[in-house]
Design a protein around this motif. Sequence first.
Motif: not given
Length: 104
Positions: A19-28, A30-48
């Motif tokens: 998603a970060l790649d697809r966001s084109q430097g956070f100019t898109r 949809g992919p930017s939002l997916l990046f933020v959500v997936a990043l937060a969920a991924s980090m939360a899961g790792l922490a758990l």
Amino acid sequence: MAWLVLVVSGVLEAVWAVALDRSQGFTRWGPSLLFVVALAASMAGLALALRTLPVGTAYAVWVAIGAVGTALYGMAALGEPVTAARLLCLLLVVAGVVGLKITS
């Protein structure tokens, strides 16, 4: 349960990387939002997962799932080269992480 959470979190790492790649430097948006959500969920899961799993092993597994998943996605969907050498290197990453798991 911690291992399942860790595996899902590793997959989400691959999702946010793509998603970060697809966001084109956070100019898109949809992919930017997916990046933020997936990043937060991924980090939360790792922490758990780190509540019960050893940090060295868990982090290596998380990173490996994300790295291998991202590389395979790149080869399968983005036209990145699929060579025996690249596949062997990915296999070596997986073998290293399995070795860490077995010896921990």
